[in-house]
Motif scaffolding. Sequence first.
Motif, short mmCIF file in Angstrom:
data_model
loop_
_atom_site.label_atom_id
_atom_site.label_comp_id
_atom_site.label_asym_id
_atom_site.label_seq_id
_atom_site.Cartn_x
_atom_site.Cartn_y
_atom_site.Cartn_z
N TYR A 199 40.74 35.12 52.58
CA TYR A 199 41.59 35.24 51.39
C TYR A 199 41.10 36.37 50.51
N LYS A 200 42.03 36.94 49.75
CA LYS A 200 41.70 38.00 48.81
C LYS A 200 41.80 37.46 47.39
N ILE A 201 40.78 37.72 46.59
CA ILE A 201 40.77 37.28 45.20
C ILE A 201 40.89 38.50 44.30
N SER A 202 41.88 38.49 43.42
CA SER A 202 42.12 39.64 42.54
C SER A 202 42.34 39.17 41.11
N GLY A 203 42.34 40.13 40.20
CA GLY A 203 42.55 39.80 38.79
C GLY A 203 41.50 40.41 37.89
N SER A 204 40.45 40.98 38.49
CA SER A 204 39.42 41.65 37.68
C SER A 204 38.78 42.75 38.51
N LYS A 205 38.25 43.75 37.83
CA LYS A 205 37.60 44.85 38.52
C LYS A 205 36.40 44.37 39.33
N GLU A 206 35.65 43.40 38.76
CA GLU A 206 34.48 42.87 39.45
C GLU A 206 34.87 42.32 40.83
N ASN A 207 35.97 41.59 40.91
CA ASN A 207 36.37 40.99 42.18
C ASN A 207 36.98 42.00 43.13
#
Length: 365
Positions: free
Chosen positions: A113-121
């Motif tokens: 799975y891909k987790i997105s929503g922040s630059k860190e992730n």
Amino acid sequence: MKTVKHIFILLLTIFAVSCGVSEEGDGSYPAKVKISGKLNDLPDGTKVVLYTIQRVGGKKNVAETTTDASGKFTLKYTVPKIGLYTLNIGNQAEELLVLEGKDLTVANAKVGYKISGSKENEQLTELKQMYDKYSEKGNVLQQEYASSENKEEVLKKFQALQTEQKVAVEEMLGKLNGAYVSLVALNFIQDKDGSFDAISKSIEKLEQNFPQDSLVMEVAKAYNAKKATVVGAEAIDISLPSPEGKTVTLSSLRGKYVMIDFWASWCRPCRMENPNVLRAYNHYKSKGFEVYGVSIDRDTEAWKQAIEQDHITWSQVHDAGGVVAAEYGVEGIPFTLLLDKEGKIIAKNLRGDDLDKKLAELLGK
């Protein structure tokens, strides 16, 4: 899932729940966040669990929810401070993520799975992809080595791959510029001495960005100890008791080539190496070679008995509390440092023939 399994095992060895101030967020904590997604091919009621990564006990469940019939889920959690977590989906996949004051989205990817929503992730995703890339190349070479008739040639390919990976990780650390996920990237470095400049710069940035973070402080402390044993550094002076109770300092041996030897009576590899050290010591002591043995035994009598059994005649001191070993960043024994006449480190972990060759080079045969 290969990526997370291997990364997670690496992280469990040193990572703890920690605190800091995110560059992206407004630094206001605790922060309420949502992790949501719509995932394919999951049965209704699949459990989704958020875990903190902890130094002791592995991981801790801090929030959970379930998917609906369409694969949708929303998990809510109050983040105390920026930190590293994992998201377990149906006990089949576990994704590493960074939680701070931002909502995250989970989606299906080619692998996992891909987790997105922040630059860190986003940066963490890039790190995972890099880790997978080199893991798979290494697996291919392992298979080639097993079936090859020219194993030396395959070993050269391994060395070239290690060099390529080293360069890639160092470049990634520079690109991350002290982002929190730099803590993950630091775990990918195998030759920490060879990459020490890149590591030091990364840790300095981490300390600037997250000055109160307990994990950053812990990692910085560990690397600062390693800095004390970099080739070219002046060895920290040591002042410890001998078997007779007399204080013996490392600096008292200045003017000779000195090998600091961290060992213990219960350490089988140490005991197996002692005859090699004894042979080298007997051959080169008249030419200006000395050994300064530092035992980390807790049992004083066991230490003294080992000295007698192994016919040790060089300087011996007792670091019963492991304080000096910690200052020197000793992670395992035997651990040795060879010093020049001025007390500067010129070589590390020379054993057997390698020690003899180096001493012959310095003092003649």
